[in-house]
Write a protein that holds these residues in place. Sequence first.
Motif, PDB file in Angstrom:
ATOM      1  N   TYR A 106       1.053  -1.056  -0.311  1.00  0.00           N
ATOM      2  CA  TYR A 106       0.114  -0.519  -0.238  1.00  0.00           C
ATOM      3  C   TYR A 106       0.520   1.266  -0.352  1.00  0.00           C
ATOM      4  O   TYR A 106       0.444   2.653   0.124  1.00  0.00           O
ATOM      5  CB  TYR A 106      -1.443   0.830   1.787  1.00  0.00           C
ATOM      6  CG  TYR A 106      -1.949  -1.049   0.852  1.00  0.00           C
ATOM      7  CD1 TYR A 106      -3.230  -0.299   0.185  1.00  0.00           C
ATOM      8  CD2 TYR A 106      -1.908  -2.218   0.881  1.00  0.00           C
ATOM      9  CE1 TYR A 106      -4.554  -1.025  -0.062  1.00  0.00           C
ATOM     10  CE2 TYR A 106      -3.537  -2.693   1.134  1.00  0.00           C
ATOM     11  CZ  TYR A 106      -4.331  -2.474  -0.191  1.00  0.00           C
ATOM     12  OH  TYR A 106      -5.786  -3.096   0.100  1.00  0.00           O
ATOM     13  N   SER A 109      -0.017   2.798  -5.288  1.00  0.00           N
ATOM     14  CA  SER A 109      -2.162   3.023  -5.288  1.00  0.00           C
ATOM     15  C   SER A 109      -1.707   2.137  -7.029  1.00  0.00           C
ATOM     16  O   SER A 109      -1.469   2.874  -8.120  1.00  0.00           O
ATOM     17  CB  SER A 109      -2.560   4.017  -5.555  1.00  0.00           C
ATOM     18  OG  SER A 109      -3.494   3.573  -6.077  1.00  0.00           O
ATOM     19  N   THR A 131      -4.100  -2.189  -4.711  1.00  0.00           N
ATOM     20  CA  THR A 131      -4.554  -1.490  -4.487  1.00  0.00           C
ATOM     21  C   THR A 131      -4.982  -0.614  -4.083  1.00  0.00           C
ATOM     22  O   THR A 131      -5.379   0.393  -3.752  1.00  0.00           O
ATOM     23  CB  THR A 131      -2.940  -0.914  -4.201  1.00  0.00           C
ATOM     24  OG1 THR A 131      -2.169  -0.832  -4.214  1.00  0.00           O
ATOM     25  CG2 THR A 131      -2.371  -2.041  -3.437  1.00  0.00           C
ATOM     26  N   HIS A 134      -8.043  -1.533  -3.131  1.00  0.00           N
ATOM     27  CA  HIS A 134      -8.519  -2.649  -1.472  1.00  0.00           C
ATOM     28  C   HIS A 134      -8.648  -3.989  -1.657  1.00  0.00           C
ATOM     29  O   HIS A 134      -9.264  -5.043  -0.651  1.00  0.00           O
ATOM     30  CB  HIS A 134      -9.203  -1.429  -0.997  1.00  0.00           C
ATOM     31  CG  HIS A 134      -9.036  -0.218  -0.594  1.00  0.00           C
ATOM     32  ND1 HIS A 134      -8.249   0.400  -0.393  1.00  0.00           N
ATOM     33  CD2 HIS A 134      -9.588   0.789  -0.781  1.00  0.00           C
ATOM     34  CE1 HIS A 134      -8.050   1.444  -0.288  1.00  0.00           C
ATOM     35  NE2 HIS A 134      -9.037   1.572  -0.753  1.00  0.00           N
TER      36      HIS A 134
END
Length: 224
Positions: A106, A109, A131, A134
Amino acid sequence: MQADFSRPVLAIDTSTPFLSLALRADGQTLLRHENAGNRQSELILPHIGALLAEAGITAAGLGGIVYAQGPGAFTGLRIGAGVAQGLAAPFNLPLVGVPCLDAVAYQISAPCVLAATDARMGEVFYAWFDTENHRRLSGYQIGKAADIAPPAACAEPQGIGNAFALNEKPPFGGTAQMPTAADYLDLAASGRYPATDAARAGLLYVRNKIALTAKEQAEQKGAL
């Protein structure tokens, strides 16, 4: 049980030779991040004490403690988790374990991220992530860097983690950047990682064997 991020929260990462500690209080993050080598157990409590003193609080004033859950250095993980449990238990503080590969991934992104870290013994810890949305795209794994393959739907992989500084690195482009304890704080504050009490806090292991035998070490050296 939930961590209270409106109060000061401490994060501990001892999953690598670095001792990384972060304390977020009143909108400010205090960070201690240094290569401690084998001195983590000697330095961790004095450094935590200094952070708490700088913020003008005691452990009783914390809203929770975040810790690196693994995979990572076996001894380091146990030091960090043990200290987190020891600080949390007297005050019934919630503990939030954040997997180390999540903290690595993380930092960037992207829809296809390979988080890979040095597992020693010629292997790496790794997992695939989206990422941006999520999502973790694979399990937490260990193996030879050259054998890592992306998930079927994973286009244009981006790699991150100290495995990309190894001589035998994963066969994808990547940077060796590693997170600090402040990154663990950020992930824990997202609410995506459950809190527990000190007695139930656990570590994430993906390797059962933590050292080579003398014979295996000699065979490995002979193969170089």
